[in-house]
Each structure stands twice: as structure tokens, then as C-alpha cells.
Design a protein around this motif. Sequence first.
Motif, PDB file in Angstrom:
ATOM      1  N   TRP A 149       0.812  -1.211   0.000  1.00  0.00           N
ATOM      2  CA  TRP A 149       0.000   0.000   0.000  1.00  0.00           C
ATOM      3  C   TRP A 149       0.851   1.269   0.000  1.00  0.00           C
ATOM      4  O   TRP A 149       1.908   1.340   0.624  1.00  0.00           O
ATOM      5  CB  TRP A 149      -0.919   0.008   1.211  1.00  0.00           C
ATOM      6  N   LEU A 150       0.354   2.271  -0.684  1.00  0.00           N
ATOM      7  CA  LEU A 150       0.982   3.587  -0.747  1.00  0.00           C
ATOM      8  C   LEU A 150       0.203   4.575   0.115  1.00  0.00           C
ATOM      9  O   LEU A 150      -1.002   4.429   0.307  1.00  0.00           O
ATOM     10  CB  LEU A 150       0.996   4.114  -2.185  1.00  0.00           C
ATOM     11  N   SER A 151       0.887   5.604   0.597  1.00  0.00           N
ATOM     12  CA  SER A 151       0.191   6.707   1.254  1.00  0.00           C
ATOM     13  C   SER A 151      -0.195   7.744   0.211  1.00  0.00           C
ATOM     14  O   SER A 151       0.438   7.861  -0.854  1.00  0.00           O
ATOM     15  CB  SER A 151       1.087   7.358   2.311  1.00  0.00           C
ATOM     16  N   VAL A 152      -1.225   8.504   0.503  1.00  0.00           N
ATOM     17  CA  VAL A 152      -1.651   9.574  -0.399  1.00  0.00           C
ATOM     18  C   VAL A 152      -0.522  10.576  -0.618  1.00  0.00           C
ATOM     19  O   VAL A 152      -0.258  10.999  -1.750  1.00  0.00           O
ATOM     20  CB  VAL A 152      -2.899  10.279   0.164  1.00  0.00           C
ATOM     21  N   ASP A 153       0.153  10.969   0.459  1.00  0.00           N
ATOM     22  CA  ASP A 153       1.226  11.962   0.325  1.00  0.00           C
ATOM     23  C   ASP A 153       2.344  11.468  -0.589  1.00  0.00           C
ATOM     24  O   ASP A 153       2.935  12.250  -1.338  1.00  0.00           O
ATOM     25  CB  ASP A 153       1.801  12.317   1.696  1.00  0.00           C
ATOM     26  N   ARG A 154       2.635  10.179  -0.537  1.00  0.00           N
ATOM     27  CA  ARG A 154       3.685   9.634  -1.397  1.00  0.00           C
ATOM     28  C   ARG A 154       3.267   9.714  -2.868  1.00  0.00           C
ATOM     29  O   ARG A 154       4.081  10.050  -3.733  1.00  0.00           O
ATOM     30  CB  ARG A 154       3.978   8.190  -1.000  1.00  0.00           C
ATOM     31  N   VAL A 155       2.008   9.412  -3.161  1.00  0.00           N
ATOM     32  CA  VAL A 155       1.501   9.517  -4.529  1.00  0.00           C
ATOM     33  C   VAL A 155       1.569  10.969  -5.017  1.00  0.00           C
ATOM     34  O   VAL A 155       2.005  11.242  -6.141  1.00  0.00           O
ATOM     35  CB  VAL A 155       0.059   8.986  -4.612  1.00  0.00           C
ATOM     36  N   VAL A 156       1.154  11.892  -4.161  1.00  0.00           N
ATOM     37  CA  VAL A 156       1.166  13.306  -4.531  1.00  0.00           C
ATOM     38  C   VAL A 156       2.601  13.799  -4.732  1.00  0.00           C
ATOM     39  O   VAL A 156       2.889  14.516  -5.706  1.00  0.00           O
ATOM     40  CB  VAL A 156       0.433  14.147  -3.467  1.00  0.00           C
ATOM     41  N   ASP A 157       3.502  13.435  -3.834  1.00  0.00           N
ATOM     42  CA  ASP A 157       4.909  13.837  -3.966  1.00  0.00           C
ATOM     43  C   ASP A 157       5.481  13.399  -5.313  1.00  0.00           C
ATOM     44  O   ASP A 157       6.141  14.178  -6.015  1.00  0.00           O
ATOM     45  CB  ASP A 157       5.755  13.233  -2.843  1.00  0.00           C
ATOM     46  N   GLN A 158       5.245  12.138  -5.665  1.00  0.00           N
ATOM     47  CA  GLN A 158       5.783  11.613  -6.916  1.00  0.00           C
ATOM     48  C   GLN A 158       5.160  12.328  -8.120  1.00  0.00           C
ATOM     49  O   GLN A 158       5.845  12.649  -9.088  1.00  0.00           O
ATOM     50  CB  GLN A 158       5.518  10.118  -7.017  1.00  0.00           C
ATOM     51  N   ALA A 159       3.870  12.579  -8.044  1.00  0.00           N
ATOM     52  CA  ALA A 159       3.192  13.257  -9.152  1.00  0.00           C
ATOM     53  C   ALA A 159       3.743  14.659  -9.353  1.00  0.00           C
ATOM     54  O   ALA A 159       3.964  15.083 -10.510  1.00  0.00           O
ATOM     55  CB  ALA A 159       1.688  13.307  -8.894  1.00  0.00           C
ATOM     56  N   MET A 160       3.976  15.380  -8.278  1.00  0.00           N
ATOM     57  CA  MET A 160       4.501  16.744  -8.414  1.00  0.00           C
ATOM     58  C   MET A 160       5.910  16.740  -9.000  1.00  0.00           C
ATOM     59  O   MET A 160       6.270  17.589  -9.825  1.00  0.00           O
ATOM     60  CB  MET A 160       4.480  17.450  -7.060  1.00  0.00           C
ATOM     61  N   LYS A 161       6.723  15.763  -8.609  1.00  0.00           N
ATOM     62  CA  LYS A 161       8.062  15.637  -9.180  1.00  0.00           C
ATOM     63  C   LYS A 161       7.979  15.323 -10.677  1.00  0.00           C
ATOM     64  O   LYS A 161       8.692  15.910 -11.492  1.00  0.00           O
ATOM     65  CB  LYS A 161       8.844  14.537  -8.467  1.00  0.00           C
ATOM     66  N   ASP A 162       7.098  14.384 -11.038  1.00  0.00           N
ATOM     67  CA  ASP A 162       6.990  13.992 -12.439  1.00  0.00           C
ATOM     68  C   ASP A 162       6.398  15.098 -13.295  1.00  0.00           C
ATOM     69  O   ASP A 162       6.749  15.235 -14.470  1.00  0.00           O
ATOM     70  CB  ASP A 162       6.151  12.716 -12.550  1.00  0.00           C
ATOM     71  N   LEU A 163       5.511  15.909 -12.714  1.00  0.00           N
ATOM     72  CA  LEU A 163       4.972  17.057 -13.449  1.00  0.00           C
ATOM     73  C   LEU A 163       6.081  18.056 -13.755  1.00  0.00           C
ATOM     74  O   LEU A 163       6.175  18.561 -14.877  1.00  0.00           O
ATOM     75  CB  LEU A 163       3.863  17.723 -12.625  1.00  0.00           C
ATOM     76  N   ARG A 164       6.931  18.326 -12.763  1.00  0.00           N
ATOM     77  CA  ARG A 164       8.052  19.254 -12.987  1.00  0.00           C
ATOM     78  C   ARG A 164       9.023  18.703 -14.023  1.00  0.00           C
ATOM     79  O   ARG A 164       9.608  19.472 -14.803  1.00  0.00           O
ATOM     80  CB  ARG A 164       8.797  19.512 -11.677  1.00  0.00           C
TER      81      ARG A 164
END
Length: 247
Positions: free
Chosen positions: A194-209
Amino acid sequence: MATALITGGTSGIGLGFARRYAADGHDLVLVARDQARLDRTATDLHDRYRVGVDTISADLATPDGCAIVEKHLASTAVDVLVNNAGHSLPQPYPYNPLADEERMLDLLVRAPLRLTHAAIPGMTARGEGAILNIASVAGLVPAGTYGAAKDWLIHFSESLRLDLAPRGVRVLAVCPGFTHTDAPKASTVPAWIWLSVDRVVDQAMKDLRRGKPRSVTGWHFKLYAAAAQHAPRRLAARMARSRTPKE
């Protein structure tokens, strides 16, 4: 001040993005059906981050609900659109009522299609913006109507990304696996997956940049995504039936 509009923004991954954008100084527009929950979430985010938080109560599985949010996107400068609202169904197709299947597809496919269409003119006119479509690694394998809808969202995002990049608008397909949200959890899935929500969001923001087309969190789900992409379709179908991650 920049503004982020987030559908399904009162819980789960949507709330995670709301917190992140508020922490970064964005004003927010939260969209959900439950006005009381919207009000509580808005108050909490405003008090915690001192940003403006507007709310829109709308059922995005209906044309009228979509129209309410489209009107806001067309009349107000929104810099970030997060298409997050969605749900899965308890049974595989065709064992759910057909009306439930249609409602799910309306929410997962038609709503992002319509809201994105409404957001693009303002973003391209300003020469900047970001659209994050919350898909799933279930969209990478044959996984029923839920997986098919998420597959559509992934390919829609990647096509849109190429079309809008020259006009300053970034588009990202966020593909989480099993993530701790308010949704019912699969009891047979080991805790380490399982993943945490914050981990998913962190990765998404990095990949967006970084300008990536897709965001997949966790080494295990990255392996899953790679296997799904390169495995023969028959094997990919078996992967989906044995254990299909959902956000």
C-alpha cells in the motif's frame, strides 16, 4: 495568486493534492457532492494554510453537474485542474447493474473530457497551466470497465500533453496503485504494497516538474507497470485478474 480546481477534493488523493497546492500558496476550488463535507474541508484548509478556498457542490456523473463546473472554469482563471473524482464497482463486468456501469463511465471518462475542454481555452490564452488526470495502474492491463476507463484517461492525457506542450500547458496522467484512501480496502493485499496519499502526490509533483507523461509511485508498481507494458497481452490479462491495483 494561482488557483487549483480539484474534483473529489474532500478525501483521498484529491484531498492530498488540495493540501499540497494550498501549502504551495495556491487558492483552491474544491468540487464534490457533499456540501457539508466541502464546507468542513474548506474551513480546515483555509485555517491551516491561509489560502482562499471556494467550493462547488456538483455531481459530475450528470451533465448538469459537469455544466456547473464548466461554467466556473470558463469564467474564472484556473491554473491547475486535477481530475480526481471517481470510484470503482464491487463486481466485474457484467455483474454490476448496467446503470452503475454507465454512471461510473460518466464520472471517469465524460467528466474529465468535459472539464478539460472547459479549462483549456483559459490556460492556452495565458500560456501556462497544468492538468493532472488521476488514472490508475489498472489502466495498463485488461481490467474490466474500470481499467478500460483508466486506460482511456491515460491515453487521453498523453495525447493532450503533446498537443498542449507548445502552448505552455503541462498534462500528466497519475497512475497510483493500491493507496490508503477512504475507499474500501482489499483485505488480501499485504500491507507493504500500500501507498500513502502523500507519497503519490509527492511523486506526481516531481513527475509534473520533470515533464513526464505518466506518474507511477513505488518501485513495486513501477515494475508492475513495466511488466504490463512489455508482457504478452495474455499474460497481462492474467496479471489483471490475479490482482489489479486500484487507487
